[in-house]
Each structure stands twice: as C-alpha cells, then as structure tokens.
Scaffold this motif. Sequence first.
Motif: not given
Length: 311
Positions: A252, A259-260, A263, A265-268, A306
Amino acid sequence: MQRRRFLGQSILTAGASLFTAANVFAGKEGSNFNSNTVADKPFNLNYGFHDGMFKNAAGPDFIDQIKYGYDMGFRSIEDNGLPGRTPEMQKKIGDTLAKLGMQMGVFVLNKGGNGANTLAAGKPENVEIFLKGCRDAVEVAKRVNGKLTTVVPGDFERNLTMGIQTGNVIEALKRGAEILEKENIIMVLEPLSDTPNLFLRFSDQTYMICKGVGSPSCKVLFDMYHMQKNEGNIINNMDKAWSEIAYLQVGDNPGRKEPTTGEMNYKNIFKHIHAKGYRGVLGMEHGNSQPGKEGEAKLIAAYRESDNFLS
C-alpha cells in the motif's frame, strides 16, 4: 501466456467471518507446525510472504515461518535473497514447499544490485555479469522448484539517447532469455520507483521491452506499490499491460505496508485480478505497519479483509 495454477485452493465460504487480530493466534502459540495443527482456509488469491514477516509468531527460522504461514492460510512465498542462501538451505526451502504443496514466487537474479552493471550502457562486461546471473538463477530455481526470477536492468546511461539504451537492454535480455527458456524459467522485469536514476520505471515501458524481446521467458513484474507511486491508475494500466504480466506484487501507498494502511483499495484491485483469472502468486512485497506479534496479526487480518471480495 499460461498462468500458474494455485495448488489446493479453496474459496472462503460466504458465511465465514473475517479474521481479527484477537483470533489469528488462537490455538497457534507454541505450535510445532506439524500435521496436528489445523491450517486456516486458503485465501481466494495466492499471496506469497517473505522471510521475517512472521518472525515474532514463528521465530527467526524461515522454515518455521513457512510452516506458520501455511497454518495461517498462505500457500506461497517469495524470497528476494534466495541466491545468497547456501545450496543446502535453498533445497531445504524447496523440500518444505513441496511437502506443504506451496509455491515459490520470485527471487532476485544476481546482477550486482538494482542500479549496478546497467544493461542500458551496452557494455559487454555488464552483459556478461547479467548472463552469469541467468545461469546461476537456473541452478537456484531447480532447488526450490521455482520458475520466476526478478530482473532490474540498472540505471540510465545518461550519455546515450533513450532509444539506444532501450535497444541495448532488449539485446541483453534476449541473450538472457535464451538461457532461461531452456528451463522454462521466466525473468520478470520490475519497474521501480526507488530513484529516478533507474532506467526502468513505468509499466508501458516494460511492456514495450518485453514485446521487443519476444520471449516467453521475459515478462513484466507489476509491483502495485511502485506503479501507484510512478503512474497511478492501477487497474487500467494493469489491464493494458496484462498480456505481458507474469507476476504481481502488493504494497500500500504511502508507507509500503500491508493493504488497508494507505490510499489503495486493494479489495477492489484483488477482485479485479481474480475476475481476470489470475491464480499466480501475488508477492507481499512490503513491511508490517506495526511491530511484534500484534503487527503480524494485524497484517493477516488486513489480508483476510481485503481478500473478502466474493461476498
């Protein structure tokens, strides 16, 4: 390009709850990492951790960390410094991965450092160092059943035009690919954001070079942390270079942590990668945002969150 298949992957059930820092270590402390330990379910994507990421929970020995990572649901590793380990340790890592049904991600091809011995200069002595690194990488890969090695061409050669430098890089990589093709090993070229002195910095530039080399053994390593810093527009740029991408890395921004924490958006992003059919390794090329066992638990919880993109 054929994608490597994720061995033993199962998808999280829709009703499964997210892991939290409180429960990640439940029943795991004091584990001797043997078959009596019940492993957590694998992730939807195939994330590969590195040495030191779980050192507080598993101890300093990388073999114990690999077994612990398996218990946590991870099914791959990457090890940039693998060529610097003894052949005996390399084989031990390979045997451990084979026993657990895990995959080996990338290790860095030894050419003297990211900026050193630049292929952009067209100097025969630099090319020979690179080719020796290719030959050595073949032997390292055999010990761990690996198929991917990271290559950074080096710094700019400022007294040459960009076109000449690019041609020099392509010609050197063609010679390296001839060595690696025989063993079905892929060198993945990594554009970096560490310094503007580096020749290779953007995904479209790397795509062009891979097209110029024209070998199944020369592809793109798309490190999302570096590409977020250098060019942004991660999903679109990834799609444009997709046919030449053989490996992905996570981190990130800002901070280059899990992740998280930044900035992105790793889930997407993970959902998009999964939908495209990628089942290869995603290297966890970042640090932990917090120290100690608590930080390691937070990292695992962040990946669980994520990776929960199918519900």
